[in-house]
Design a protein around this motif. Sequence first.
Motif, PDB file in Angstrom:
ATOM      1  N   LYS A 175      36.784  38.781  16.806  1.00 17.34           N
ATOM      2  CA  LYS A 175      35.881  37.722  16.332  1.00 17.34           C
ATOM      3  C   LYS A 175      35.181  37.050  17.508  1.00 17.34           C
ATOM      4  O   LYS A 175      34.001  36.726  17.448  1.00 17.34           O
ATOM      5  CB  LYS A 175      36.652  36.657  15.531  1.00 17.34           C
ATOM      6  N   LEU A 180      36.449  29.325  16.554  1.00 21.41           N
ATOM      7  CA  LEU A 180      37.731  29.412  15.851  1.00 21.41           C
ATOM      8  C   LEU A 180      37.987  28.220  14.937  1.00 21.41           C
ATOM      9  O   LEU A 180      38.634  28.369  13.894  1.00 21.41           O
ATOM     10  CB  LEU A 180      38.878  29.594  16.844  1.00 21.41           C
ATOM     11  N   ILE A 201      41.567  38.109  16.285  1.00 19.79           N
ATOM     12  CA  ILE A 201      40.875  36.941  16.857  1.00 19.79           C
ATOM     13  C   ILE A 201      39.966  37.367  18.013  1.00 19.79           C
ATOM     14  O   ILE A 201      38.810  36.919  18.113  1.00 19.79           O
ATOM     15  CB  ILE A 201      41.898  35.882  17.342  1.00 19.79           C
TER      16      ILE A 201
END
Length: 238
Positions: A61, A163, A58
Amino acid sequence: MAQKTTELYRGKAKTVYHTTDADKLILHFRNDTSAFDGERIEQLARKGMVNNKFNFFIMQKLEQAGIPTQVEALLSDDEVLVKKLDMIPVECVVRNFAAGSLVKRLGVEEGLALTPPTFELFLKNDALHDPMINDSHVVSFGWATAEQLAEMKRLTLRVNDVLSKLFDQAGLMLVDFKLEFGLFHGQIVLGDEFSPDGCRLWDKATRKKLDKDRFRQGLGGVVEAYEEVAQRLGVPID
Ligand code: 5GP
């Protein structure tokens, strides 16, 4: 590469170590899982490894989307090298759908869509049960300046945009999440972790809970749910 030296801090789910580089720390993700401000703690096999790899995925990203994070390098199954931040003791929470403490506080129905998403602040203090605070508390008590707080809010909402799309593509609803920030040589940087321990994720079709609420509510299959989320996102886990 910086080498692990002495323990700096033992949190509820992670242990933080100093390294040979004064600007870097190592986070060790343990299997400990806590709820209700540390009143209930259990060991869940594989959770440290899953959360470490999930968090690294995450954070990469988010970096790619231009959000500064503390993460530097994945060191092992359950350890990551990070920048040493001066942490701000404030939790930033965004909610896209009502759940958890919002449902209790305002008596709204779980799952109610929140448009635009809400942004809330909580003081990180287990003894006080992380009380809700507002912007003026943050500034008046000196936890952050108004400019730093504005940047934390901007980055938190940007994280939500990035997200929400990522999870949506994996058939998941990002219901809500909590972020913590710190300062690195004066810059606001995303710290702590992003994992199913600190967010709510529901299956889009069935609304099945795939996050730490499985532990909080005694639903079972906690790590299995985290692994399902990881697999749907394409997080490389052995
Ligand atoms: P709530 O305010 O509904 O309890 O939490 C909102 C969101 O922030 C949830 O996704 C929850 O997991 C996360 N959150 C809030 N406080 C904490 C905390 O102290 N620890 C962790 N791991 N997550 C938190």
